[in-house]
Design a protein around this motif. Structure first.
Motif, PDB file in Angstrom:
ATOM      1  N   VAL A   5     -30.331   1.715  26.335  1.00  0.00           N
ATOM      2  CA  VAL A   5     -30.936   0.937  25.257  1.00  0.00           C
ATOM      3  C   VAL A   5     -32.450   1.124  25.309  1.00  0.00           C
ATOM      4  O   VAL A   5     -33.067   0.922  26.350  1.00  0.00           O
ATOM      5  CB  VAL A   5     -30.586  -0.558  25.389  1.00  0.00           C
ATOM      6  N   PRO A   6     -33.078   1.533  24.199  1.00  0.00           N
ATOM      7  CA  PRO A   6     -34.528   1.760  24.234  1.00  0.00           C
ATOM      8  C   PRO A   6     -35.305   0.469  24.415  1.00  0.00           C
ATOM      9  O   PRO A   6     -34.824  -0.618  24.087  1.00  0.00           O
ATOM     10  CB  PRO A   6     -34.806   2.398  22.870  1.00  0.00           C
ATOM     11  N   LEU A   7     -36.511   0.611  24.951  1.00  0.00           N
ATOM     12  CA  LEU A   7     -37.389  -0.547  25.100  1.00  0.00           C
ATOM     13  C   LEU A   7     -37.842  -1.029  23.724  1.00  0.00           C
ATOM     14  O   LEU A   7     -37.997  -0.238  22.790  1.00  0.00           O
ATOM     15  CB  LEU A   7     -38.609  -0.182  25.940  1.00  0.00           C
ATOM     16  N   ALA A   8     -38.057  -2.326  23.624  1.00  0.00           N
ATOM     17  CA  ALA A   8     -38.599  -2.888  22.385  1.00  0.00           C
ATOM     18  C   ALA A   8     -40.010  -2.337  22.160  1.00  0.00           C
ATOM     19  O   ALA A   8     -40.729  -2.048  23.124  1.00  0.00           O
ATOM     20  CB  ALA A   8     -38.632  -4.411  22.472  1.00  0.00           C
ATOM     21  N   PRO A   9     -40.417  -2.165  20.916  1.00  0.00           N
ATOM     22  CA  PRO A   9     -41.768  -1.647  20.659  1.00  0.00           C
ATOM     23  C   PRO A   9     -42.825  -2.596  21.203  1.00  0.00           C
ATOM     24  O   PRO A   9     -42.621  -3.816  21.259  1.00  0.00           O
ATOM     25  CB  PRO A   9     -41.826  -1.545  19.137  1.00  0.00           C
ATOM     26  N   LEU A  10     -43.967  -2.032  21.596  1.00  0.00           N
ATOM     27  CA  LEU A  10     -45.043  -2.848  22.132  1.00  0.00           C
ATOM     28  C   LEU A  10     -45.817  -3.535  21.015  1.00  0.00           C
ATOM     29  O   LEU A  10     -46.159  -2.915  20.004  1.00  0.00           O
ATOM     30  CB  LEU A  10     -46.007  -1.999  22.967  1.00  0.00           C
ATOM     31  N   GLU A  11     -46.091  -4.816  21.226  1.00  0.00           N
ATOM     32  CA  GLU A  11     -47.011  -5.568  20.391  1.00  0.00           C
ATOM     33  C   GLU A  11     -48.232  -5.896  21.247  1.00  0.00           C
ATOM     34  O   GLU A  11     -48.137  -5.950  22.472  1.00  0.00           O
ATOM     35  CB  GLU A  11     -46.347  -6.844  19.874  1.00  0.00           C
ATOM     36  N   ASP A  12     -49.363  -6.113  20.615  1.00  0.00           N
ATOM     37  CA  ASP A  12     -50.607  -6.336  21.351  1.00  0.00           C
ATOM     38  C   ASP A  12     -50.986  -7.806  21.362  1.00  0.00           C
ATOM     39  O   ASP A  12     -50.733  -8.550  20.403  1.00  0.00           O
ATOM     40  CB  ASP A  12     -51.741  -5.517  20.736  1.00  0.00           C
ATOM     41  N   ALA A  13     -51.608  -8.219  22.471  1.00  0.00           N
ATOM     42  CA  ALA A  13     -52.031  -9.601  22.617  1.00  0.00           C
ATOM     43  C   ALA A  13     -53.252  -9.663  23.525  1.00  0.00           C
ATOM     44  O   ALA A  13     -53.614  -8.672  24.175  1.00  0.00           O
ATOM     45  CB  ALA A  13     -50.892 -10.453  23.198  1.00  0.00           C
ATOM     46  N   CYS A  14     -53.879 -10.812  23.565  1.00  0.00           N
ATOM     47  CA  CYS A  14     -55.059 -11.011  24.412  1.00  0.00           C
ATOM     48  C   CYS A  14     -55.038 -12.402  25.001  1.00  0.00           C
ATOM     49  O   CYS A  14     -54.672 -13.375  24.333  1.00  0.00           O
ATOM     50  CB  CYS A  14     -56.339 -10.809  23.600  1.00  0.00           C
ATOM     51  N   THR A  15     -55.416 -12.507  26.258  1.00  0.00           N
ATOM     52  CA  THR A  15     -55.527 -13.779  26.969  1.00  0.00           C
ATOM     53  C   THR A  15     -56.970 -13.939  27.439  1.00  0.00           C
ATOM     54  O   THR A  15     -57.566 -12.994  27.943  1.00  0.00           O
ATOM     55  CB  THR A  15     -54.573 -13.793  28.178  1.00  0.00           C
ATOM     56  N   VAL A  16     -57.508 -15.145  27.267  1.00  0.00           N
ATOM     57  CA  VAL A  16     -58.872 -15.449  27.698  1.00  0.00           C
ATOM     58  C   VAL A  16     -58.811 -16.535  28.766  1.00  0.00           C
ATOM     59  O   VAL A  16     -58.342 -17.644  28.504  1.00  0.00           O
ATOM     60  CB  VAL A  16     -59.756 -15.908  26.529  1.00  0.00           C
TER      61      VAL A  16
END
Length: 241
Positions: A5-16
């Protein structure tokens, strides 16, 4: 879920990760997620969130590079979640987290640290229930006692921030260091017998490049992992100093 099963597509995020100097030393701002939340229910987290399409465009309408877009998203989420206002130049990149496991959604998340402009926090109703300024040691102690829920990236970040005595020290030393890239894989499960379990076993921890069991293995006995089978969690690294 099989390995085909392929990996889910990457989404981008940021933590401060907001820092301040407290009476007991360096403190970080922690936010508690609602218990009924669809993501990180009941966990204590740092401010942040995913990169939206509007975050990828600069004031002139031109496309921003991914780090700049992540900073825009992190600053926007920070203001929405805490009322704190910062600029991109206030952020110092700490790490990049990329889950390599088969998950419904995968977020590639940039972690940055910054000095809090004020200790006052205005929570966004419904998104977080409580906040606390804690030393990294106190937050980890609460987690070890079962009084605070943390996700592995939060735990490891607190573990590393615990070596800094002041905000100035944390910002200066982080600014000259290379941000560490954590491409996370679950630790391999121990095979106890030949029986096939009816339900998947929960992960025993996560590991990163430099661990002997990583998909691109290092030398025998090398460790770069967080074991989460019981409290307190155990971080081992022959890679980071």
């Amino acid at each position: 879920m099989g390995n085909d099963v392929p990996l889910a597509p990457l989404e981008d995020a940021c933590t401060v990760v907001l820092l301040r100097d407290g009476n007991a030393g360096l403190e970080v701002l922690m936010l508690e997620r609602p218990g009924a939340s669809s993501a990180f229910a009941g966990a204590w987290v740092f401010p942040g969130g995913k990169v939206d399409p509007m975050d990828r465009l600069g004031p002139d309408g031109q496309q921003l590079d991914i780090i700049a877009a992540a900073q825009v998203a992190g600053l926007r989420e920070l203001a929405e979640e805490t009322g704190q206002q910062l600029q991109a130049q206030d952020l110092v990149q700490l790490s990049l987290w990329t889950p390599m496991q088969r998950l419904p959604r995968r977020f590639r998340t940039w972690f940055s640290i910054a000095q809090a402009p004020t200790s006052e926090v205005v929570l966004n109703p419904g998104e977080h229930e409580h906040y606390a300024w804690l030393t990294p040691a106190e937050a980890l102690a609460r987690h070890a006692a079962g009084a605070m829920v943390l996700a592995p990236p939060t735990w490891v970040t607190l573990h590393h921030l615990g070596k800094f005595a002041t905000v100035r020290d944390a910002l200066a030393r982080t600014a000259i260091a290379t941000p560490f890239s954590y491409e996370s894989h679950f630790l391999p499960q121990e095979v106890k017998n030949d029986a096939i379990p009816s339900t998947p076993e929960p992960p025993t921890g996560v590991m990163w490049r430099g661990d002997a069991d990583y998909p691109q293995p290092a030398r025998r006995g090398a460790r770069h992992r967080l074991t989460i089978t019981s409290l307190p969690w155990v971080f081992e690294s022959t890679v980071e100093h």
